[in-house]
Design an enzyme around this catalytic site. Structure first.
Site, short mmCIF file in Angstrom:
data_model
loop_
_atom_site.label_atom_id
_atom_site.label_comp_id
_atom_site.label_asym_id
_atom_site.label_seq_id
_atom_site.Cartn_x
_atom_site.Cartn_y
_atom_site.Cartn_z
CE LYS A 98 -3.18 -0.02 -3.62
NZ LYS A 98 -3.03 -1.49 -3.72
N PRO B 69 -10.16 -0.66 -3.51
CG PRO B 69 -11.27 0.30 -1.71
CD PRO B 69 -10.84 -1.02 -2.28
CD GLU B 70 -5.91 -0.18 -8.10
OE1 GLU B 70 -5.17 0.54 -8.78
OE2 GLU B 70 -6.30 -1.29 -8.47
NE ARG C 201 -13.76 -10.14 -0.65
CZ ARG C 201 -13.13 -10.33 -1.79
NH1 ARG C 201 -13.40 -9.56 -2.83
NH2 ARG C 201 -12.21 -11.26 -1.89
#
Ligand SMILES: [Zn+2]
Length: 260
Positions: A59, A2-3, A111
């Site tokens: 972010k 995700p950016e 993750r």
């Protein structure tokens, strides 16, 4: 990973689902996502309180509580899911917030590179993490000054969160592709016109991505991101894209339109 556009989509989702509702319970399934706090710190701060508003810098997403802010970072694969039935708790839910209306907000982190923290203010957190200004809020004169004070490849500069926050490997590739700048071009070799063009392109790409809800299949046809795969071809000229490793990340570019 995700950016900025993805996190902006999460922020809008958070606003649409999770504001102004009393928090009943907080369940921490994966304590390692907590940064500088324990599960009981988080529960003590959240239970009985409500999220009043949200904020975002780069972010990082912030949820405003009465006396502090809850901080979310989505790591490599993080996301939110808002749902009703407790039996529908998604796999890999790291933290689960249950509201008075019976709905739940799951913070999912497959993750486990995500982060949850508490901070007294967004500014304090930004200072503590040494984050540069948000890529979508920065003014052009500030951008020019920051870029002119930097050395090295333009790709590394765009990804440097202490310089400008929010842009990672994927969107830096898109910005440089749209601007026609080779990712290894030295920032010190960019003149004022090139920096001005880079700034306008950066804004345009981030705004288009937010408009698309950060869904890559909804991006304009001339965008690189959907073609950033092994064997991918340039959406403008049809030539095979090239790859190169910069700052340890694989960068995609068109050798025809992004010359060194
Ligand atoms: Zn091309």
């Amino acid at each position: 990973m995700p950016e900025l556009p993805d996190v902006e989509a999460f922020r809008r989702y958070f606003d649409a689902t999770s504001l102004h509702q009393e928090i009943d319970t907080v369940q921490v399934n994966v304590p390692r996502v907590l940064y500088g706090i324990t599960a009981s710190d988080l529960r003590n701060r959240l239970v009985g309180d409500q999220f009043q508003s949200s904020g975002r810098v780069g972010k990082y997403l912030f949820g405003e509580l009465k006396k502090s802010w809850m901080v979310f970072h989505f790591g490599m694969t993080g996301s939110f899911q808002y749902f009703s039935n407790a039996a529908d708790e998604p796999d890999h839910t790291a933290v689960l917030i249950r509201f008075g209306n019976g709905y739940h907000l799951a913070y999912i982190d497959i993750r486990k590179f995500g982060l949850i923290a508490l901070t007294e203010s967004i500014d304090a957190f930004v200072r503590e993490r040494n984050l540069g200004p948000d890529a979508l809020s920065i003014r052009e004169d500030a951008f020019v000054t920051l870029i002119q004070g930097k050395r090295g490849s333009v790709k590394s500069a765009l990804m440097d969160q202490s310089l400008i926050s929010g842009i990672g490997n994927i969107y830096s590739d898109e910005i440089l592709f749209q601007a026609g700048i080779h990712p290894e071009k030295r920032v010190e070799a960019l003149d004022e016109t090139a920096i001005h063009h880079l700034f306008l392109t950066l804004e345009e790409v981030l705004e288009a991505a937010i408009e698309a809800g950060a869904e890559t299949d909804k991006l304009p046809d001339t965008y690189l991101i959907p073609h950033r795969v092994k064997g991918g071809v340039c959406p403008r000229c049809g030539q095979p894209l090239h790859t190169i490793t910069i700052s340890g990340r694989t960068s995609y570019f068109c050798p025809q339109q992004q010359k060194e």
